[in-house]
Motif scaffolding. Structure first.
Motif, PDB file in Angstrom:
ATOM      1  N   ARG A 191      36.321  43.371  47.476  1.00 42.59           N
ATOM      2  CA  ARG A 191      36.055  43.567  46.058  1.00 42.59           C
ATOM      3  C   ARG A 191      34.721  42.974  45.633  1.00 42.59           C
ATOM      4  NH1 ARG A 191      40.427  43.698  42.832  1.00 42.59           N
ATOM      5  NH2 ARG A 191      38.904  44.000  41.177  1.00 42.59           N
ATOM      6  N   ARG A 209      34.848  47.032  39.188  1.00 37.00           N
ATOM      7  CA  ARG A 209      36.090  47.257  38.430  1.00 37.00           C
ATOM      8  C   ARG A 209      36.415  46.096  37.502  1.00 37.00           C
ATOM      9  NH1 ARG A 209      41.120  48.958  41.845  1.00 37.00           N
ATOM     10  NH2 ARG A 209      40.669  46.997  42.905  1.00 37.00           N
ATOM     11  N   ASP A 210      36.079  44.872  37.927  1.00 33.94           N
ATOM     12  CA  ASP A 210      36.452  43.693  37.149  1.00 33.94           C
ATOM     13  C   ASP A 210      35.231  42.821  36.887  1.00 33.94           C
ATOM     14  OD1 ASP A 210      39.675  43.497  37.162  1.00 33.94           O
ATOM     15  OD2 ASP A 210      38.935  44.352  39.035  1.00 33.94           O
ATOM     16  N   CYS A 225      33.844  52.937  35.323  1.00 28.79           N
ATOM     17  CA  CYS A 225      34.387  52.271  36.507  1.00 28.79           C
ATOM     18  C   CYS A 225      35.074  50.963  36.163  1.00 28.79           C
ATOM     19  CB  CYS A 225      33.267  52.003  37.516  1.00 28.79           C
ATOM     20  SG  CYS A 225      31.932  50.963  36.862  1.00 28.79           S
ATOM     21  N   ARG A 260      37.568  48.489  35.010  1.00 26.04           N
ATOM     22  CA  ARG A 260      39.004  48.446  34.750  1.00 26.04           C
ATOM     23  C   ARG A 260      39.377  47.270  33.863  1.00 26.04           C
ATOM     24  NH1 ARG A 260      43.028  47.067  39.643  1.00 26.04           N
ATOM     25  NH2 ARG A 260      41.847  45.143  39.445  1.00 26.04           N
TER      26      ARG A 260
END
Length: 489
Positions: A309, A362-363, A394, A396
């Motif tokens: 990630r 994403r985060d 993208c 989230r």
């Protein structure tokens, strides 16, 4: 995704209709009820996808002669019951990363383990205001630099195990390596925001106060901060001769540590967490090794942090959850942290959101200050950002790290402003972290949309919660910050 993240082959996928699985009151999947329905045979999947060849490596050969079939075996159709004809076995998974994390109770052990098993894996990248990578550290580079800083503390600082060391660094990778350099030799680090060059008069006394209250016997910093502490302006406020044992990380020894220090128990102090409240009150908390590991584990599970990630951080790294995300989480979970100092957002308000779009993150985690800079500085620039290809679809989760009540007006304005760039309304959430009694509230990956309630302010001042309608007199809007994911005394 399952194969690459968890290193587990998928044998079968059972697909059910949308919104069919049992839900929790918060809207997530109720794992216990789902498992019970599956075991009871009442789950009733709509489709079943079989893919045994991805995980079974020794399927039995067809029409194989089995001499071990005994007379007691019963022939039913083409199947022989009563004797084991063959068995299938998946590949050896070895020790998973989760097992490795739980077997190592100290962050120093996890960093050393990563430097051996995945030395080239990049843990940190720091971006400047031009959205360029100013520096990056992989596992081995961070481990080696921390070792050299440990040698500096022992040789030049002549420090002993348990001594408190003040870390005075600007946001960056230097702060991370200095933190682990202290842990490598058994010192207790105390992170302190350096004095601002344009505002020495009001920021330098805070540095001095934390150094004195924390009983730090040495100050670990770089040559730029040391020069600032010795300027005429700074010396007029705090005599430069009173800064005892200044250690410069720009002048590191070349020797290697003979051995890494390991605390006798996980309940010993890992670091001191100091912060100054808006009312000027200084508060310090002793964080044990067990508390630090538990914080990291809670964030890993709630935010689904894995080595594959990328996470963008744009916040101050000196206390609370901001410090944990900046200095601890990547070591524990192994994910790649893209660091953006808030000062770079002051120069270029678009650098944070541009990085999120460029790396397809994403985060991301930010502060209310950064969110306010973007809302004010980019109010008329959304069209130009869209023309440059900035796309936030993208994203989230955009989580605001704070130890205060959610600022719902700011988060709502931010969401509406950047909706044209693809920002989802449910992506923006808030967090709450109380360092005195460590409880984390985070919106996890599978959490439902955040909800708001209106309470009576007069009742709230008397420690009572009284729900009222929107627009009622003395009403106050409260925003959900997620469920409590970790609690330690």
């Amino acid at each position: 995704a399952v194969d690459s993240i968890h290193q587990v082959g998928v044998y079968c996928l059972a697909l059910v209709p949308p919104n069919y699985l049992p839900k929790t009151p918060l809207g997530g999947i109720h794992l216990h009820d789902t498992k019970k329905k599956f075991l009871d045979g009442s789950l009733h999947p709509a489709n079943v996808l079989m893919c045994p060849h991805t995980c079974v490596t020794n399927l039995p050969k067809p029409r194989e002669i089995h001499p071990d079939v005994k007379p007691s075996a019963v022939h039913v159709g083409n199947i022989v019951q009563g004797a084991r004809m063959a068995y299938a076995q998946g590949r050896d998974l070895g020790i998973s990363e989760e097992d490795a994390d739980t077997s190592k109770k100290f962050l120093t052990e996890i960093l050393r383990w990563r430097s051996i098993t995945t030395p080239d894996h990049v843990l940190f990248t720091i971006l400047n205001s031009r959205n360029q990578a100013a520096s990056s550290y992989n596992c081995l580079q961070l481990h080696k630099r921390a070792e050299k800083i440990g040698c500096l503390l022992m040789e030049k600082g002549r420090l002993n195990t348990g001594d408190h060391v003040a870390l005075v660094f600007h946001p960056g990778v230097e702060l991370v390596s200095a933190f682990y350099g202290c842990l490598y030799v058994g010192c207790v680090p105390v992170t302190i925001r350096p004095p601002h060059p344009q505002n020495v008069a009001s920021t330098l006394p805070t540095v001095r106060m934390i150094v004195e209250v924390s009983k730090s016997v040495a100050i670990l910093t770089n040559s730029a901060v040391i020069r600032l502490l010795k300027t005429k302006e700074a010396s007029a406020i705090v005599d430069s001769k009173t800064w005892t044992n200044l250690l410069d990380t720009d002048d590191l020894p070349k020797r290697k540590l003979a051995a890494l220090y390991r605390a006798p128990t996980i309940e010993m102090i890992c670091y001191l967490d100091f912060s100054v409240s808006t009312t000027g009150m200084l508060a310090g908390v002793k964080m044990s090794h067990a508390s630090a590991a538990a914080l990291c584990k809670a964030q890993k599970l709630q935010c689904e942090l894995y080595p594959s990630r990328d996470v963008v951080l744009c916040l101050d790294p000196y206390s609370g959850l901001g410090f944990v995300l900046w200095c601890l989480s990547s070591i524990y979970s192994g994910h790649h942290s893209i660091l953006i100092p808030p000062s770079e957002v002051e120069v270029n308000p678009a650098v944070w959101l541009t990085a999120v779009s460029q790396y397809k993150v994403r985060d991301t985690f930010c502060s209310y200050g950064v969110m306010e800079l973007c809302t004010r500085g980019l109010g008329t620039s959304t069209l130009s950002l869209k023309a440059k290809g900035v796309n936030l679809s993208c994203m989230r989760s955009c989580c605001v790290i704070a130890e205060e009540r959610p600022r719902i007006l700011l988060t709502t304005a931010f969401t509406k402003l950047f909706a044209s760039l693809g920002l989802s309304p449910r992506a923006v959430s808030t967090s709450f972290g109380c360092r005195v009694n460590v409880g984390i509230c985070l919106q996890g990956a599978s959490c439902p949309d955040t909800t708001t309630v209106y309470v009576d302010m007069r009742a709230l001042r008397n420690d009572r919660v009284s729900l009222v309608e929107k627009g009622s007199p003395h009403s106050l809007c409260l925003l959900e910050s997620g469920k409590v994911s970790n609690m330690m005394s």
